[in-house]
Scaffold this motif. Structure first.
Motif, mmCIF file in Angstrom:
data_model
loop_
_atom_site.group_PDB
_atom_site.id
_atom_site.type_symbol
_atom_site.label_atom_id
_atom_site.label_comp_id
_atom_site.label_asym_id
_atom_site.label_seq_id
_atom_site.Cartn_x
_atom_site.Cartn_y
_atom_site.Cartn_z
ATOM 1 N N LEU A 129 6.067 -4.076 3.359
ATOM 2 C CA LEU A 129 4.814 -3.646 3.340
ATOM 3 C C LEU A 129 3.955 -4.456 2.652
ATOM 4 C CD1 LEU A 129 3.044 -1.070 3.713
ATOM 5 C CD2 LEU A 129 3.593 -0.276 1.336
ATOM 6 N N VAL A 130 2.759 -4.596 3.207
ATOM 7 C CA VAL A 130 1.774 -5.708 2.747
ATOM 8 C C VAL A 130 0.348 -5.023 2.798
ATOM 9 C CG1 VAL A 130 0.709 -7.656 2.890
ATOM 10 C CG2 VAL A 130 2.878 -7.778 3.582
ATOM 11 N N LEU A 131 0.154 -4.824 1.558
ATOM 12 C CA LEU A 131 -1.272 -4.476 1.060
ATOM 13 C C LEU A 131 -2.226 -5.235 0.935
ATOM 14 C CD1 LEU A 131 -0.357 -1.155 -0.863
ATOM 15 C CD2 LEU A 131 -0.490 -1.576 1.655
ATOM 16 N N ALA A 132 -3.458 -5.595 1.852
ATOM 17 C CA ALA A 132 -4.389 -6.406 1.690
ATOM 18 C C ALA A 132 -5.656 -5.793 0.933
ATOM 19 C CB ALA A 132 -4.958 -6.944 2.975
ATOM 20 N N VAL A 133 -5.513 -5.500 -0.121
ATOM 21 C CA VAL A 133 -6.582 -5.010 -1.018
ATOM 22 C C VAL A 133 -7.813 -5.575 -1.174
ATOM 23 C CG1 VAL A 133 -4.778 -3.745 -2.380
ATOM 24 C CG2 VAL A 133 -5.681 -5.852 -3.163
ATOM 25 N N ALA A 162 6.070 7.504 11.745
ATOM 26 C CA ALA A 162 6.350 8.368 10.526
ATOM 27 C C ALA A 162 7.831 8.632 10.345
ATOM 28 C CB ALA A 162 5.572 9.897 11.087
ATOM 29 N N SER A 163 8.717 7.916 10.990
ATOM 30 C CA SER A 163 10.179 8.106 10.737
ATOM 31 C C SER A 163 10.799 6.855 10.502
ATOM 32 C CB SER A 163 10.753 8.703 12.034
ATOM 33 O OG SER A 163 12.210 8.581 12.180
ATOM 34 N N GLY A 164 11.645 6.804 9.631
ATOM 35 C CA GLY A 164 12.542 5.418 9.423
ATOM 36 C C GLY A 164 13.302 5.233 10.695
ATOM 37 N N ALA A 165 13.539 5.897 11.406
ATOM 38 C CA ALA A 165 14.382 5.629 12.608
ATOM 39 C C ALA A 165 13.699 4.664 13.523
ATOM 40 C CB ALA A 165 14.663 6.795 13.513
ATOM 41 N N PHE A 166 12.021 4.676 13.343
ATOM 42 C CA PHE A 166 11.382 3.578 14.222
ATOM 43 C C PHE A 166 11.448 2.234 13.639
ATOM 44 C CE2 PHE A 166 7.524 1.688 15.634
ATOM 45 C CZ PHE A 166 7.636 2.078 17.137
ATOM 46 N N ASP A 167 12.330 1.308 13.915
ATOM 47 C CA ASP A 167 12.312 0.067 13.286
ATOM 48 C C ASP A 167 11.275 -0.931 13.701
ATOM 49 O OD1 ASP A 167 13.863 -1.695 12.065
ATOM 50 O OD2 ASP A 167 14.715 -2.626 13.634
ATOM 51 N N THR A 168 10.669 -1.566 12.396
ATOM 52 C CA THR A 168 9.695 -2.505 12.637
ATOM 53 C C THR A 168 10.064 -3.731 11.742
ATOM 54 O OG1 THR A 168 8.519 -1.625 10.618
ATOM 55 C CG2 THR A 168 8.311 -0.648 12.597
ATOM 56 N N ALA A 169 9.515 -4.763 11.847
ATOM 57 C CA ALA A 169 9.420 -5.932 11.179
ATOM 58 C C ALA A 169 8.708 -5.818 9.763
ATOM 59 C CB ALA A 169 8.767 -7.093 11.890
ATOM 60 N N GLY A 170 7.868 -4.751 9.783
ATOM 61 C CA GLY A 170 7.002 -4.396 8.683
ATOM 62 C C GLY A 170 5.755 -3.902 8.942
ATOM 63 N N MET A 171 4.928 -3.664 7.996
ATOM 64 C CA MET A 171 3.625 -3.055 8.059
ATOM 65 C C MET A 171 2.429 -3.762 7.053
ATOM 66 S SD MET A 171 2.522 0.774 7.315
ATOM 67 C CE MET A 171 0.747 1.463 7.411
ATOM 68 N N ILE A 172 1.398 -3.929 7.680
ATOM 69 C CA ILE A 172 0.287 -4.419 6.814
ATOM 70 C C ILE A 172 -0.933 -3.455 6.884
ATOM 71 C CG2 ILE A 172 -0.677 -5.811 8.648
ATOM 72 C CD1 ILE A 172 -1.218 -7.878 6.321
ATOM 73 N N HIS A 182 7.796 2.717 4.917
ATOM 74 C CA HIS A 182 8.444 1.088 4.752
ATOM 75 C C HIS A 182 8.824 1.036 3.388
ATOM 76 C CE1 HIS A 182 6.341 0.762 8.713
ATOM 77 N NE2 HIS A 182 6.867 -0.605 8.772
ATOM 78 N N LEU A 183 8.222 1.759 2.479
ATOM 79 C CA LEU A 183 8.740 1.543 1.113
ATOM 80 C C LEU A 183 10.437 2.220 0.964
ATOM 81 C CD1 LEU A 183 5.464 2.088 -1.111
ATOM 82 C CD2 LEU A 183 6.783 -0.085 -0.627
ATOM 83 N N LYS A 184 10.290 3.366 1.629
ATOM 84 C CA LYS A 184 11.654 4.363 1.378
ATOM 85 C C LYS A 184 12.774 3.376 2.159
ATOM 86 C CE LYS A 184 11.388 7.703 4.894
ATOM 87 N NZ LYS A 184 12.914 7.503 5.474
#
Length: 187
Positions: A119-123, A74-84, A112-114
């Motif tokens: 951010l990938v959304l597989a709708v 829930a925090s931008g401090a947690f670094d990721t390659a992204g989210m799906i 992820h947006l901010k």
């Protein structure tokens, strides 16, 4: 360096894609999965695949509670390659499009947006109505990627598993993760 990939599973059809992605990530060194499953996502996994929460959670490196908006994700401090979000329900799409962070999936997506991370959304819905299309446009304008998991046929899949594997490989490539899927070789 380990890449962290956040995977949110919501209640839309197509949970096999998420399960296959978790299985693939287990095989790839230096990629760490962070899983969040909505209650509807779990219900759908059970209905479509006959799996329970324990067997799904066992596929992930880290599991986070759906309502735990105080989690590291829930925090931008947690670094990721992204989210799906895979599959992504129209409710989750709408929440992402309008910044409703009322659970950990939508909060992590908002982060992820901010933070301008992938951010990938597989709708998963068909046909789309105007609200769906406008929400997809809004997420795209904010930097997200809309990726309906549609099968490709140029690699001549022999069965459903090959179609699913190809789609999952394409999704992982969006995060710079090569899982060895077939590539377009040209005509």
């Amino acid at each position: 360096m380990t890449k962290r990939l956040v995977i949110g599973i919501t209640g839309a059809t197509g949970s096999i894609y998420a399960i296959r992605m978790l299985e693939r990530i287990k095989e790839i060194p230096d990629v760490e999965s962070h899983l969040i499953v909505s209650p509807s996502g779990l219900l759908n996994i059970h209905y479509e695949l006959g799996m329970d929460r324990k067997s799904v959670n066992a596929l992930a490196d880290h599991v986070h509670g759906f309502r735990d908006v105080g989690a590291t994700l829930a925090s931008g401090a947690f670094d990721t390659a992204g989210m799906i979000v895979l599959p992504c329900s129209m409710r989750t799409l709408a929440a992402c499009a309008h910044g409703f962070s009322d659970n950990l999936i939508t909060r992590a997506a908002d982060v992820h947006l901010k933070e301008r991370r992938r951010l990938v959304l597989a709708v998963r819905e068909t046909p789309f109505n105007l609200a769906h299309l406008r929400n997809m446009t809004a997420v795209t304008e904010m930097g997200g990627i809309i990726f309906p998991p549609l099968p490709a046929f140029y690699h001549h899949p022999k069965n459903l598993d090959e179609m699913i594997d190809h789609t999952v490989a394409r999704m992982l490539e969006l995060f710079g993760i090569d899982s060895g899927g077939p590539k377009w070789e040209g005509t």
